[in-house]
Design an enzyme around this catalytic site. Structure first.
Site, short mmCIF file in Angstrom:
data_model
loop_
_atom_site.label_atom_id
_atom_site.label_comp_id
_atom_site.label_asym_id
_atom_site.label_seq_id
_atom_site.Cartn_x
_atom_site.Cartn_y
_atom_site.Cartn_z
N HIS A 27 -7.47 -39.69 23.87
CA HIS A 27 -6.44 -38.63 23.89
C HIS A 27 -5.27 -39.11 24.76
O HIS A 27 -4.75 -40.18 24.50
CB HIS A 27 -7.10 -37.34 24.39
CG HIS A 27 -6.29 -36.09 24.27
ND1 HIS A 27 -5.15 -35.98 23.54
CD2 HIS A 27 -6.51 -34.86 24.81
CE1 HIS A 27 -4.68 -34.74 23.63
NE2 HIS A 27 -5.48 -34.03 24.40
N HIS A 70 -4.17 -40.96 14.19
CA HIS A 70 -4.02 -39.57 14.63
C HIS A 70 -4.86 -38.67 13.74
O HIS A 70 -4.95 -38.90 12.54
CB HIS A 70 -2.55 -39.14 14.56
CG HIS A 70 -2.27 -37.95 15.40
ND1 HIS A 70 -2.54 -36.68 14.98
CD2 HIS A 70 -1.81 -37.83 16.66
CE1 HIS A 70 -2.24 -35.82 15.93
NE2 HIS A 70 -1.79 -36.50 16.98
N ASP A 118 1.56 -42.20 21.85
CA ASP A 118 1.21 -42.99 23.04
C ASP A 118 1.57 -44.46 22.91
O ASP A 118 1.45 -45.20 23.88
CB ASP A 118 -0.31 -42.87 23.29
CG ASP A 118 -0.67 -41.46 23.70
OD1 ASP A 118 -1.55 -40.86 23.06
OD2 ASP A 118 -0.02 -40.94 24.62
C1 SDX Z 1 -3.05 -38.10 21.28
O1 SDX Z 1 -4.66 -34.28 18.60
C2 SDX Z 1 -3.48 -34.52 19.07
O2 SDX Z 1 -2.50 -33.90 18.64
C3 SDX Z 1 -3.41 -35.54 20.19
C4 SDX Z 1 -2.02 -35.90 20.63
C5 SDX Z 1 -1.35 -34.75 21.34
O3 SDX Z 1 -0.12 -34.74 21.39
O4 SDX Z 1 -2.07 -33.91 21.93
O5 SDX Z 1 -1.23 -36.28 19.51
C6 SDX Z 1 -2.02 -37.06 21.63
O6 SDX Z 1 -4.16 -38.02 21.76
C7 SDX Z 1 -2.68 -39.21 20.30
C8 SDX Z 1 -3.89 -40.13 19.95
C9 SDX Z 1 -4.07 -41.14 21.09
N1 SDX Z 1 -5.31 -41.91 20.89
C10 SDX Z 1 -5.31 -43.20 20.55
O7 SDX Z 1 -4.29 -43.85 20.28
C11 SDX Z 1 -6.69 -43.86 20.55
C12 SDX Z 1 -6.86 -44.68 19.29
N2 SDX Z 1 -6.88 -43.78 18.16
C13 SDX Z 1 -8.18 -43.30 17.74
O8 SDX Z 1 -9.26 -43.38 18.53
C14 SDX Z 1 -8.16 -42.25 16.64
O9 SDX Z 1 -7.22 -42.63 15.73
C15 SDX Z 1 -7.94 -40.81 17.07
C16 SDX Z 1 -8.86 -40.41 18.14
C17 SDX Z 1 -6.53 -40.61 17.50
C18 SDX Z 1 -8.19 -39.94 15.83
O10 SDX Z 1 -9.52 -40.12 15.51
P1 SDX Z 1 -10.18 -39.37 14.24
O11 SDX Z 1 -9.20 -38.50 13.55
O12 SDX Z 1 -11.46 -38.75 14.73
O13 SDX Z 1 -10.44 -40.55 13.24
P2 SDX Z 1 -11.78 -41.42 13.23
O14 SDX Z 1 -12.16 -41.83 14.63
O15 SDX Z 1 -12.78 -40.69 12.39
O16 SDX Z 1 -11.28 -42.75 12.45
C19 SDX Z 1 -11.15 -42.77 11.03
C20 SDX Z 1 -11.27 -44.25 10.63
C21 SDX Z 1 -12.52 -44.93 11.22
O17 SDX Z 1 -12.84 -46.00 10.39
P3 SDX Z 1 -14.04 -45.80 9.28
O18 SDX Z 1 -15.27 -45.35 10.10
O19 SDX Z 1 -13.52 -44.70 8.36
O20 SDX Z 1 -14.22 -47.13 8.63
O21 SDX Z 1 -10.15 -44.98 11.17
C22 SDX Z 1 -10.63 -45.92 12.13
C23 SDX Z 1 -12.02 -45.50 12.52
O22 SDX Z 1 -12.79 -46.61 12.93
N3 SDX Z 1 -9.70 -45.85 13.26
C24 SDX Z 1 -9.24 -46.90 13.93
C25 SDX Z 1 -8.34 -46.39 14.86
N4 SDX Z 1 -8.28 -45.05 14.76
C26 SDX Z 1 -9.13 -44.73 13.77
N5 SDX Z 1 -9.51 -48.23 13.81
C27 SDX Z 1 -8.84 -49.05 14.66
N6 SDX Z 1 -7.95 -48.63 15.59
C28 SDX Z 1 -7.67 -47.30 15.72
N7 SDX Z 1 -6.79 -46.90 16.63
#
Ligand code: SDX
Length: 392
Positions: A229, A271, A328
């Site tokens: 997050h 996201h 971010d």
């Molecule tokens: C914020 O919710 C909000 O609005 C948050 C926010 C706010 O203003 O409050 O916008 C702020 O928190 C932005 C996000 C910051 N986090 C990151 O940058 C961390 C990296 N991103 C992820 O961990 C992820 O993308 C999330 C947590 C942001 C979202 O996760 P989801 O929606 O639960 O998606 P998921 O984990 O189920 O991933 C879906 C697929 C998976 O692959 P498969 O299992 O389908 O093969 O996408 C892949 C994941 O492995 N994946 C990534 C990835 N993010 C998702 N693979 C590599 N790198 C990534 N960053």
């Protein structure tokens, strides 16, 4: 589901409330606070105006804004015992842990922030926290840097005062750098709210027990801390630094991000809601370019970030999963150019998100939402007899 209860891990398909605060459209990349587009707010408003709109529903008139700011200024002193609590932390303490503790400690010094039953009491708690939170942010950063603490200066604007508390040195006059002031206004506006994200949902559910505003905010800060997050902005810079140390080998990190056996994720990408682009990232990327140019900073980290973004935007793994830079990805580059330590980046996110948390908490309380208490599907043991210790 067991026919009665449906389990929805991460609440990906669950709405927790109705809200009139923020609208976002993940497909179209639209984000509006109280109907105002963030693109316009980032260009034409300042952070205090935006905070007012989020909390009270409309952009303020000049008179309303001046009264709001003067009410905030009348609470800008933080009890000296809170400073003593800060002194007790080790220098190694993570700033988000310090900030969450100090915010909770404010409850003890402002008992009226707990039992809030009228709009007057609500307004009083809101102006208090908007006044004191920037002091805590400034103190947390100065402590991290081993510098003396600053108190605010009421003659300054809201964001100027934040800069004063973060950067004022005892042996120098304080000059507001307009480039940094504008960039900070923009960054704080872009972080101000984001509907029912993890930390906002935390503020709402803690607030639903009527635990009080400051206690609810302290819980929200802890939720924001996580690297999935708000902690992502710190993790992005650590990742970019690692790539730079590794000779700028972005391909190696792209491979790690795609390797299912490797827990590494490309921080700052992806996201839950935005599936085409994060409108905030576009504005922040442009601001990063401007700030670094204006400040004459040539940061190789920015070039690595742009290279990584280009590669990810054309890589099937990322394109198929709709993984784009989020809020971010670029923000830390600006904070770094401002001289803010990396582990303070998420504190800056919390500072920006404060008005949104307040607005959402206020809406939940005014709507008299019930206490949050989800159900479960039990998958544990059936009934079994107790066995005495000697027989186990
Ligand atoms: C914020 O919710 C909000 O609005 C948050 C926010 C706010 O203003 O409050 O916008 C702020 O928190 C932005 C996000 C910051 N986090 C990151 O940058 C961390 C990296 N991103 C992820 O961990 C992820 O993308 C999330 C947590 C942001 C979202 O996760 P989801 O929606 O639960 O998606 P998921 O984990 O189920 O991933 C879906 C697929 C998976 O692959 P498969 O299992 O389908 O093969 O996408 C892949 C994941 O492995 N994946 C990534 C990835 N993010 C998702 N693979 C590599 N790198 C990534 N960053």
């Amino acid at each position: 589901t067991n026919g009665v209860i449906t389990i929805d891990p991460g609440y990906k398909n669950t709405g927790s409330c109705e809200s009139a605060v923020t609208f976002l459209d993940g497909e179209k990349g639209i984000l509006r606070y109280r109907g105002y587009a963030i693109e316009e707010l980032a260009e034409k408003a300042d952070f205090l105006e935006t905070a007012y709109a989020l909390i009270f529903g409309n952009l303020p008139t000049k008179v309303e804004l001046e009264k709001f700011h003067s009410d905030i200024k009348s609470h800008s002193l933080v009890d000296d015992d809170v400073r003593k609590i800060l002194e007790a932390f080790p220098k190694t303490a993570h700033p988000m842990g310090v900030l969450s503790s100090l915010t909770s400690a404010l409850t003890a010094f402002n008992p009226s922030s707990v039992d809030i039953n009228s709009r007057e009491e609500m307004y009083s708690a809101i102006v208090r926290i908007l006044a004191k939170f920037p002091v805590l942010v400034g103190w947390t950063m100065r402590k991290k840097k081993g510098l003396h603490l600053n108190y605010g200066k009421n003659s300054l604007g809201y964001v100027e005062n934040i800069m004063y508390m973060m950067f004022k040195q005892p042996n120098e006059d304080f000059e507001v750098n307009p480039i940094i002031k504008n960039a900070l206004d923009k960054l704080l506006i872009l972080h101000a709210d984001h509907e029912q994200n993890c930390s906002t949902s935390t503020v709402r559910i803690v607030g639903s027990s009527h635990a009080g505003l400051f206690a609810s905010l302290s819980a929200g800060i802890s939720a924001l801390w996580g690297p999935l997050h708000g902690g992502a902005n710190q993790a992005v810079l650590e990742m970019l630094e690692a790539i730079k140390e590794d000779g700028g080998d972005t391909k190696k990190y792209m491979a790690k991000a795609k390797d299912k056996n490797d827990p590494f994720r490309l921080m700052g990408f992806g996201h839950r809601v935005y599936k085409n682009f994060d409108p905030r990232a576009k504005i922040i990327k442009k601001a990063a370019d401007e700030v670094l140019n204006d400040l004459g900073v040539n940061d190789p980290i920015l070039e690595i970030a742009k290279g990584l973004e280009q590669e990810a935007l054309s890589d099937p793994y990322f394109v198929d999963r709709k993984l784009y830079p989020n809020v971010d990805f670029y923000s830390g580059i600006i904070y770094r150019a401002m001289g803010i330590p990396t582990d303070m980046f998420t504190v800056m996110f919390a500072l920006g998100r404060l008005p949104g948390w307040i607005a959402q908490w206020k809406e939940m309380r005014l709507r008299k939402e019930p206490i949050g208490r989800p159900r479960q599907i039990y998958t544990g043991e059936n009934y079994r007899e107790f066995v005495d210790l000697e027989k186990r």
